[in-house]
Design an enzyme around this catalytic site. Structure first.
Site, PDB file in Angstrom:
ATOM      1  N   CYS A 114       0.748  -1.323   0.120  1.00 40.41           N
ATOM      2  CA  CYS A 114      -0.219  -0.009  -0.076  1.00 40.41           C
ATOM      3  C   CYS A 114       0.895   1.394  -0.022  1.00 40.41           C
ATOM      4  O   CYS A 114       0.346   2.346  -0.220  1.00 40.41           O
ATOM      5  CB  CYS A 114      -0.801   0.124   1.178  1.00 40.41           C
ATOM      6  SG  CYS A 114      -2.003  -1.544   1.222  1.00 40.41           S
ATOM      7  N   HIS A 250      -3.202   7.182   2.934  1.00 41.21           N
ATOM      8  CA  HIS A 250      -3.810   6.006   2.682  1.00 41.21           C
ATOM      9  C   HIS A 250      -5.049   5.725   3.347  1.00 41.21           C
ATOM     10  O   HIS A 250      -5.227   5.797   4.440  1.00 41.21           O
ATOM     11  CB  HIS A 250      -2.628   4.776   3.009  1.00 41.21           C
ATOM     12  CG  HIS A 250      -3.284   3.429   2.773  1.00 41.21           C
ATOM     13  ND1 HIS A 250      -3.860   3.048   1.524  1.00 41.21           N
ATOM     14  CD2 HIS A 250      -2.983   2.464   3.342  1.00 41.21           C
ATOM     15  CE1 HIS A 250      -4.087   1.700   1.523  1.00 41.21           C
ATOM     16  NE2 HIS A 250      -3.732   1.253   2.732  1.00 41.21           N
ATOM     17  N   ASN A 280     -10.391   0.025   0.958  1.00 39.90           N
ATOM     18  CA  ASN A 280      -8.992  -0.030   0.791  1.00 39.90           C
ATOM     19  C   ASN A 280      -8.388  -0.308  -0.691  1.00 39.90           C
ATOM     20  O   ASN A 280      -8.511  -1.671  -0.865  1.00 39.90           O
ATOM     21  CB  ASN A 280      -8.278  -0.759   1.818  1.00 39.90           C
ATOM     22  CG  ASN A 280      -6.770  -0.647   1.989  1.00 39.90           C
ATOM     23  OD1 ASN A 280      -5.936  -0.244   0.895  1.00 39.90           O
ATOM     24  ND2 ASN A 280      -6.071  -1.270   3.165  1.00 39.90           N
TER      25      ASN A 280
HETATM   26  N1  COA Z   1     -18.543  -8.649  10.237  1.00 39.35           N
HETATM   27  C1  COA Z   1     -18.899  -8.889  11.721  1.00 39.35           C
HETATM   28  N2  COA Z   1     -18.322  -9.263  12.474  1.00 39.35           N
HETATM   29  C2  COA Z   1     -16.941  -9.578  12.170  1.00 39.35           C
HETATM   30  C3  COA Z   1     -16.266  -9.212  11.256  1.00 39.35           C
HETATM   31  C4  COA Z   1     -17.068  -8.617  10.154  1.00 39.35           C
HETATM   32  N3  COA Z   1     -16.685  -8.573   8.800  1.00 39.35           N
HETATM   33  N4  COA Z   1     -14.747  -9.453  11.107  1.00 39.35           N
HETATM   34  C5  COA Z   1     -14.857  -9.719  12.414  1.00 39.35           C
HETATM   35  N5  COA Z   1     -15.679  -9.757  13.142  1.00 39.35           N
HETATM   36  C6  COA Z   1     -16.177 -10.153  14.744  1.00 39.35           C
HETATM   37  C7  COA Z   1     -14.946 -11.051  14.899  1.00 39.35           C
HETATM   38  O1  COA Z   1     -15.006 -12.450  14.639  1.00 39.35           O
HETATM   39  C8  COA Z   1     -14.814 -10.748  16.414  1.00 39.35           C
HETATM   40  O2  COA Z   1     -16.045 -11.355  17.046  1.00 39.35           O
HETATM   41  P1  COA Z   1     -15.733 -12.101  18.485  1.00 39.35           P
HETATM   42  O3  COA Z   1     -15.465 -10.815  19.387  1.00 39.35           O
HETATM   43  O4  COA Z   1     -17.032 -12.992  18.668  1.00 39.35           O
HETATM   44  O5  COA Z   1     -14.537 -12.852  18.462  1.00 39.35           O
HETATM   45  C9  COA Z   1     -15.203  -9.469  16.547  1.00 39.35           C
HETATM   46  O6  COA Z   1     -16.084  -9.123  15.246  1.00 39.35           O
HETATM   47  C10 COA Z   1     -14.135  -8.472  16.666  1.00 39.35           C
HETATM   48  O7  COA Z   1     -13.301  -8.843  15.914  1.00 39.35           O
HETATM   49  P2  COA Z   1     -11.784  -7.792  15.709  1.00 39.35           P
HETATM   50  O8  COA Z   1     -10.972  -8.727  14.583  1.00 39.35           O
HETATM   51  O9  COA Z   1     -11.321  -7.831  17.275  1.00 39.35           O
HETATM   52  O10 COA Z   1     -12.312  -6.508  15.190  1.00 39.35           O
HETATM   53  P3  COA Z   1     -11.330  -5.193  15.200  1.00 39.35           P
HETATM   54  O11 COA Z   1     -12.110  -4.137  15.776  1.00 39.35           O
HETATM   55  O12 COA Z   1      -9.927  -5.379  15.178  1.00 39.35           O
HETATM   56  O13 COA Z   1     -11.554  -4.844  13.477  1.00 39.35           O
HETATM   57  C11 COA Z   1     -10.330  -4.748  11.606  1.00 39.35           C
HETATM   58  C12 COA Z   1     -11.264  -5.495  12.661  1.00 39.35           C
HETATM   59  C13 COA Z   1      -9.874  -5.980  10.394  1.00 39.35           C
HETATM   60  C14 COA Z   1     -11.591  -3.705  10.878  1.00 39.35           C
HETATM   61  C15 COA Z   1      -9.537  -3.897  12.054  1.00 39.35           C
HETATM   62  O14 COA Z   1      -8.377  -4.442  12.949  1.00 39.35           O
HETATM   63  C16 COA Z   1      -8.515  -3.183  11.185  1.00 39.35           C
HETATM   64  O15 COA Z   1      -8.935  -2.294  10.187  1.00 39.35           O
HETATM   65  N6  COA Z   1      -7.252  -3.423  11.073  1.00 39.35           N
HETATM   66  C17 COA Z   1      -6.242  -2.902  10.188  1.00 39.35           C
HETATM   67  C18 COA Z   1      -6.402  -3.487   8.808  1.00 39.35           C
HETATM   68  C19 COA Z   1      -5.905  -2.906   7.537  1.00 39.35           C
HETATM   69  O16 COA Z   1      -5.659  -1.523   7.790  1.00 39.35           O
HETATM   70  N7  COA Z   1      -5.235  -3.685   6.661  1.00 39.35           N
HETATM   71  C20 COA Z   1      -4.754  -3.024   5.481  1.00 39.35           C
HETATM   72  C21 COA Z   1      -3.467  -2.564   5.740  1.00 39.35           C
HETATM   73  S1  COA Z   1      -2.792  -1.792   4.308  1.00 39.35           S
END
Ligand code: COA
Length: 323
Positions: A114, A250, A280
């Site tokens: 990215c 980004h 993204n």
């Molecule tokens: N829909 C509904 N629930 C979801 C889900 C979705 N699409 N994805 C995950 N969950 C659930 C998980 O299973 C978890 O459930 P649980 O509490 O029962 O175990 C809960 O939601 C929380 O998941 P978690 O992974 O802790 O969420 P988060 O707040 O960390 O958000 C992201 C997840 C991916 C949105 C976040 O971590 C993020 O944006 N990270 C950066 C990613 C990024 O920028 N990547 C590209 C880099 S260039």
């Protein structure tokens, strides 16, 4: 010190615009969860559009916006992690599609995930000679390397391309760059490549597998990396944060941007945000946002802007440009 003119910008996206409600029909998720956790409402997803096709469309618009003859372009860089094929490079495919085969031109791809557009911009600025123009593109077809059954990743990404034309010129303005690569020993952002064989001289499965991600680790890295990259470019320049008119980041997650803003004591309106419509788009995200900001009349002569990003590698980078 480089003095560069940003002559023109353009962007392109596939026809299909997929909203969160469509994703509710293929995975266990909800529009509410996606919007709350990411700020994303919809993203463009390619069907027949290749990375090179999107890149060429964005490039054509940038050439028109710059009002230059494409013969003036001597350097063409495509930042991508989802090029059409390993060889030829996507840059060479774009050169062909733009009908630029019969001119003196160096074309190649850069993969810094990215951060790729920012790495490419920095390389172009370093490589250009006086009065030469570069076409710098970020283009992706991420939907082809996303596991559409993994709700933790597939909700985040989209496809598209953005392009910029720059000229090195004594009439140009100052630009400062910062770029850093760190390695990723825990593989928090990973697309495993082709399978290795323990036997010599046998064909192996060449398929690339799907993107995997430790969302929380990437989130933590992203906030610190963006902050550091912004400070690093500011330190090289005579400016402080107050002097910066717009930050074009980004577009990964609005909560990442909100955290950066809070740490840096900036209001969110200092950041350009379009991730609600695009998701993204990796290397395409910063140049799409730059082109949209320009098309919306948000960029004016005399402004100082910071482009900043982070991504797989792990990589992060920023450029501070006077317009
Ligand atoms: N829909 C509904 N629930 C979801 C889900 C979705 N699409 N994805 C995950 N969950 C659930 C998980 O299973 C978890 O459930 P649980 O509490 O029962 O175990 C809960 O939601 C929380 O998941 P978690 O992974 O802790 O969420 P988060 O707040 O960390 O958000 C992201 C997840 C991916 C949105 C976040 O971590 C993020 O944006 N990270 C950066 C990613 C990024 O920028 N990547 C590209 C880099 S260039």
């Amino acid at each position: 010190m480089n003095t560069i003119q940003l002559l023109g910008c353009g962007y392109a996206h596939p026809k299909q615009h997929i909203d969160n409600h469509y994703l509710e029909s293929i995975i266990d998720t909800s529009d509410e969860w996606i919007v709350q956790r990411t700020g994303i409402h919809a993203r463009y997803v390619a069907t027949t559009e290749t990375t090179s096709l999107l890149a060429a469309e964005a490039a054509q618009k940038a050439i028109e916006d710059a009002k230059i003859d494409k013969k003036d372009i001597s350097l063409l860089i495509v930042a991508t992690l989802t090029g059409d094929q390993p060889m030829p490079s996507t840059a060479c495919l774009v050169q062909e599609q733009l009908g630029m085969m019969d001119q003196r031109l160096m074309a190649f791809d850069i993969n810094a995930a990215c951060s790729g557009f920012l790495y490419s911009l920095q390389c172009a600025c370093a490589m250009l000679k006086e009065n030469e123009c570069a076409l710098v593109i970020g283009a992706e077809n991420l939907s082809k390397i996303i596991d559409w059954s993994d709700r933790g990743t597939c909700i985040l990404f989209g496809d598209g391309a953005g392009a910029a034309i720059i000229r090195k010129s004594a009439q140009g303005k100052n630009v400062w760059h910062f770029a850093q690569s760190k390695g990723d020993p825990k593989r928090v952002l990973d697309i495993p490549g082709k399978t290795l064989s323990d036997q010599p001289c046998v064909n192996v499965d060449e398929a690339y597998r799907y993107l995997s991600m430790d969302g929380k680790e990437v989130f933590r890295f992203a906030v610190g990396a963006m902050e550091e990259a912004i400070h690093q470019v500011l330190e090289q320049s005579p400016w402080d944060l107050e002097a910066i008119d717009l930050i074009i980041p980004h577009q990964a997650n609005v909560r990442i941007l909100a955290n950066v803003a809070r740490h840096m004591k900036l209001s969110m309106d200092r950041f350009y945000v379009n991730l609600d419509r695009f998701g993204n788009t990796s290397a395409a995200s910063v140049p799409i946002a730059l082109a949209q900001a320009k098309a919306e009349g948000r960029l004016h002569e005399g402004m100082k802007i910071i482009l900043v990003g982070f991504g797989g590698g792990l990589t992060y980078a920023a450029s501070l440009m006077e317009l």
